[in-house]
Write an enzyme that holds these catalytic residues in place. Structure first.
Site, PDB file in Angstrom:
ATOM      1  N   GLU A 172      28.679  42.025 -22.997  1.00  0.00           N
ATOM      2  CA  GLU A 172      28.836  40.892 -22.156  1.00  0.00           C
ATOM      3  C   GLU A 172      27.412  39.901 -22.124  1.00  0.00           C
ATOM      4  OE1 GLU A 172      30.067  42.112 -18.257  1.00  0.00           O
ATOM      5  OE2 GLU A 172      32.103  42.648 -18.911  1.00  0.00           O
ATOM      6  N   GLU A 291      36.658  46.888 -22.310  1.00  0.00           N
ATOM      7  CA  GLU A 291      36.699  47.386 -20.854  1.00  0.00           C
ATOM      8  C   GLU A 291      37.770  46.547 -20.274  1.00  0.00           C
ATOM      9  OE1 GLU A 291      32.981  46.479 -18.842  1.00  0.00           O
ATOM     10  OE2 GLU A 291      31.890  46.965 -20.315  1.00  0.00           O
TER      11      GLU A 291
HETATM   12  O1  AHR Z   1      32.545  48.738 -16.224  1.00  0.00           O
HETATM   13  C1  AHR Z   1      31.572  48.043 -15.235  1.00  0.00           C
HETATM   14  C2  AHR Z   1      30.952  46.795 -15.792  1.00  0.00           C
HETATM   15  O2  AHR Z   1      31.592  45.941 -15.969  1.00  0.00           O
HETATM   16  C3  AHR Z   1      30.176  47.027 -17.112  1.00  0.00           C
HETATM   17  O3  AHR Z   1      28.810  47.495 -16.878  1.00  0.00           O
HETATM   18  C4  AHR Z   1      30.113  45.586 -17.490  1.00  0.00           C
HETATM   19  O4  AHR Z   1      30.089  45.529 -18.842  1.00  0.00           O
HETATM   20  C5  AHR Z   1      31.242  44.918 -16.914  1.00  0.00           C
HETATM   21  O5  AHR Z   1      30.935  43.694 -16.200  1.00  0.00           O
END
Ligand code: AHR
Length: 504
Positions: A172, A291
């Site tokens: 990210e 994610e």
């Molecule tokens: O999964 C939780 C968080 O969400 C992760 O650390 C991050 O990559 C995203 O913002």
């Protein structure tokens, strides 16, 4: 309410890449400590890994697990997690305002992957660190004995290279919250130089560059275009993330959110194609949706720790969303989207796997159990493999805030020609009416129903918990009929269904 669906064995989208059923584990809250790792737990193995969690994870047949972050990775020193455990430093984790004693590092994680039957997808710190650490980490994990890093790995107990083939180039990096946040140009250049360096070590590594953290980011989708302009020839995947929430307590809007997900994927697919054309490239880049999940239930309770008002606790309860039945429907719709987008989404990771926004929960010293969302993930992972079918669906819809005319029926299907099976995953979004799809099947041979699983509940807010672990579970469905090449079934209001057909 009636709906019609037509499936033909020749009308396909793509092979569903098994890796879309991957998962994610971060050094965050209790995902690692008292999640997968708890020495002294009654089920712990000699390495301190919880056997009850291993069993629940193994059942999911997860192809890859992404590790060690997440936001955590952007200030992580991988060297802290190698060597004798008693010598490892306690570090402050700047992403989650906690402390980590590093008892689990790359060796422990790789051993756990072997135990559960999965592979590791490792993330590199491109936030606080850079190219040299990335190269050292990859050489430590995969390099030959006889080189500095390979010898150190051997000294630490593992002579054989781990042969990790998938590597995330940061996490990210578009997010201002990220340690070492960068502009698209800054990140694109660094990611490209890192990718080139890693490929000089091993040209077969699969490299994943950061796309947007979500489609509401101000920099989206220009971020993708600029980053790919820098990296197109040296990476294999662009990573996307998205979390889903029902803060407004509006179920119908909530259940339409996978239409926003669909648009996000299509837009990035278009951006990939734009850059490919600009570069006159013959190379393909695909999406790693590494994610995704529902995340909002725990926001309020996490505030004190995240705002730094609780000191630096070790493995506190953080992001422990307790999922309800409504979330089963949401996760079913998300997974259906990945199947329908299987032409471009080749990897996806449920975030996360244990305790932290996770399908599996544990109690320190106590039980491990399945959250409600475990089940749609389980059904898709076990049975959603094969070729995705391009279904023709006709069904009435409703207007939601993210899209108009959202069909009440959300459906996806996979065909495993070798096994002779066709599997449907369906969500009825209608709050009050049965949905009765007539599903015409062509070109699959003479099929019969071999399994019919249903999830339905009178209370959308029903949850599983330590003391009531089976409040929301699947049950055998009734009344699915295959006649004259047509499958008919009544889908209860607000329900999730999986139906499997096999050649007679
Ligand atoms: O999964 C939780 C968080 O969400 C992760 O650390 C991050 O990559 C995203 O913002």
């Amino acid at each position: 309410m009636k709906a019609t669906v037509t499936a033909h064995s020749d009308f396909t989208i793509s092979q569903v890449d098994d890796r879309v059923y991957s998962a994610f584990l971060e050094h965050l809250g209790r995902a690692i400590y008292t999640g997968i790792y708890e020495p002294g737990h009654p089920t712990a193995d000699k390495d301190g890994m919880r056997g009850d969690v291993v069993e629940l994870v193994r059942d999911l047949n997860i192809p890859y697990v992404r590790y060690p972050g997440g936001n955590f990775v952007s200030a992580y020193n991988w060297e802290d997690g190698i060597g004798p455990q008693e010598n490892r430093p306690v570090r402050l984790d700047l992403a989650w305002h906690t402390a980590d004693g590093n008892a689990v590092g790359v060796h422990e994680f790789m051993a756990w992957c072997d135990t559960v039957g999965t592979k590791a997808m490792l993330a590199i710190n491109l936030g606080s660190r850079g190219l040299d650490e990335a190269r050292n980490f990859v050489e430590y994990v995969n390099g030959p004995v006889g080189s500095y890093w390979g010898d150190l790995r051997k000294k630490n107990g593992h002579a054989e290279p781990f042969n990790v083939d998938m590597w995330c180039l940061g996490n990210e990096m578009d997010g201002p919250w990220q340690v070492g946040h960068k502009t698209a140009d800054e990140y694109g250049r660094l990611a490209n130089e890192t990718a080139k360096t890693l490929r000089a070590f091993d040209k077969n590594l699969q490299l994943i560059v950061c796309g947007s953290s979500n489609s509401d980011m101000k920099t989206y989708p220009e971020w993708e275009r600029i980053v790919l302009e820098h990296t197109y020839e040296s990476v294999d995947y662009i990573s996307l993330h998205m979390y889903f929430a029902n803060r407004a307590k509006h179920t119908q809007n909530y259940l339409a959110l996978n239409h926003k997900l669909d648009r996000y994927i299509s837009t990035v697919e278009g951006t990939i194609n734009l850059v490919k054309a600009n570069k006159r490239s013959t190379r393909d880049v695909a999406i790693s949706f590494d994610e995704w999940n529902v995340w909002y239930h725990s926001n309020a309770q996490d505030r004190a720790i995240l705002e730094g008002n609780s000191g630096w606790p070790h493995a506190p309860r953080l992001l422990e969303d307790i999922y309800n039945f409504e979330d089963v429907l949401q996760v079913g719709c998300i997974l259906n989207t990945f199947i329908r987008k299987s032409n471009v989404v080749k990897i996806a990771c449920i975030a996360q796997l244990v305790n932290v926004i996770a399908p599996i929960m544990t109690e320190p010293g106590g039980a491990a159990w399945r959250q409600t969302i475990y089940y749609p993930y389980y059904f898709a992972s076990i049975f959603g493999r094969g070729v995705a079918l391009n279904l023709a669906v006709k069904c009435p819809g409703y207007d939601a805030d993210v899209a108009d005319n959202v069909p009440y029926l959300d459906i996806a299907a996979t065909h495993d020609a070798e096994a002779g099976t066709v599997t449907f995953f369906a969500v009825n979004r209608h709050p009050t009416e049965d949905l009765i799809p007539e599903i015409a099947l062509h070109g699959f041979g003479d099929l019969q129903v071999i399994d019919h699983q249903v999830m339905t509940h009178a209370n959308l807010s029903a949850v599983n918990s330590l003391t009531a672990q089976a409040t929301v579970t699947p049950s055998k469905g009734q009344g699915a009929k295959m006649e004259n090449g047509t499958l008919s079934v009544a889908l209860k209001p607000h329900s999730y269904t999986m139906i499997r057909l096999a050649r007679r």
